[in-house]
Write a protein that holds these residues in place. Sequence first.
Motif, PDB file in Angstrom:
ATOM      1  N   ALA A  29      34.606  47.384  35.598  1.00  0.00           N
ATOM      2  CA  ALA A  29      35.684  47.946  36.418  1.00  0.00           C
ATOM      3  C   ALA A  29      37.022  47.316  36.037  1.00  0.00           C
ATOM      4  O   ALA A  29      37.089  46.155  35.632  1.00  0.00           O
ATOM      5  N   ASP A  30      38.093  48.089  36.187  1.00  0.00           N
ATOM      6  CA  ASP A  30      39.428  47.606  35.824  1.00  0.00           C
ATOM      7  C   ASP A  30      40.107  46.809  36.931  1.00  0.00           C
ATOM      8  O   ASP A  30      41.023  46.046  36.668  1.00  0.00           O
ATOM      9  N   ASP A  31      39.683  46.990  38.169  1.00  0.00           N
ATOM     10  CA  ASP A  31      40.336  46.350  39.303  1.00  0.00           C
ATOM     11  C   ASP A  31      39.555  45.118  39.750  1.00  0.00           C
ATOM     12  O   ASP A  31      38.430  45.241  40.242  1.00  0.00           O
ATOM     13  N   ALA A  33      39.853  43.326  42.335  1.00  0.00           N
ATOM     14  CA  ALA A  33      39.533  43.404  43.764  1.00  0.00           C
ATOM     15  C   ALA A  33      38.298  44.278  43.992  1.00  0.00           C
ATOM     16  O   ALA A  33      37.470  43.976  44.860  1.00  0.00           O
ATOM     17  N   GLU A  34      38.162  45.347  43.218  1.00  0.00           N
ATOM     18  CA  GLU A  34      36.980  46.213  43.327  1.00  0.00           C
ATOM     19  C   GLU A  34      35.720  45.446  42.932  1.00  0.00           C
ATOM     20  O   GLU A  34      34.675  45.562  43.590  1.00  0.00           O
ATOM     21  N   LYS A  79      40.638  39.667  33.698  1.00  0.00           N
ATOM     22  CA  LYS A  79      40.304  40.477  34.878  1.00  0.00           C
ATOM     23  C   LYS A  79      39.128  39.874  35.634  1.00  0.00           C
ATOM     24  O   LYS A  79      39.121  39.850  36.865  1.00  0.00           O
ATOM     25  N   LYS A  82      40.281  36.819  37.430  1.00  0.00           N
ATOM     26  CA  LYS A  82      41.028  37.253  38.612  1.00  0.00           C
ATOM     27  C   LYS A  82      40.052  37.717  39.699  1.00  0.00           C
ATOM     28  O   LYS A  82      40.299  37.493  40.896  1.00  0.00           O
ATOM     29  N   ALA A  83      38.941  38.328  39.302  1.00  0.00           N
ATOM     30  CA  ALA A  83      37.924  38.754  40.274  1.00  0.00           C
ATOM     31  C   ALA A  83      37.335  37.544  41.001  1.00  0.00           C
ATOM     32  O   ALA A  83      36.992  37.642  42.182  1.00  0.00           O
ATOM     33  N   LYS A  86      39.768  36.808  43.693  1.00  0.00           N
ATOM     34  CA  LYS A  86      39.656  37.830  44.735  1.00  0.00           C
ATOM     35  C   LYS A  86      38.385  37.626  45.558  1.00  0.00           C
ATOM     36  O   LYS A  86      38.380  37.844  46.770  1.00  0.00           O
TER      37      LYS A  86
END
Length: 96
Positions: A29-31, A33-34, A79, A82-83, A86
């Motif tokens: 996934a790119d997000d 937060a997702e 990413k 960053k996850a 998050k």
Amino acid sequence: MSAASKDRWSADVTRNSDALDLKPKIFAADDPAEIARSLKRSAERSRRRKSSPFRSAMSMLTFYLNRAGSSLSRSRRNKLEKAKEKLREEFGRPPG
């Protein structure tokens, strides 16, 4: 063990974790937060995990990062890192 079988082994662990039922291809996934929300949801719903939901979710993310190693692009690794941040936020944990 050959490199190809190691790749299959870690992919198998990610797909068939005994602790978490992960959404397919969630680590792609790119997000960030997702990714964090999905891991949190999976960890909280699991009845097979042996640790707290936070530890189970963070362990799976860290496992994926470590097994993917140098095959991850810099942007993908960023990413996923960053996850992790998050995920800490999702669970109300201080930045690590």
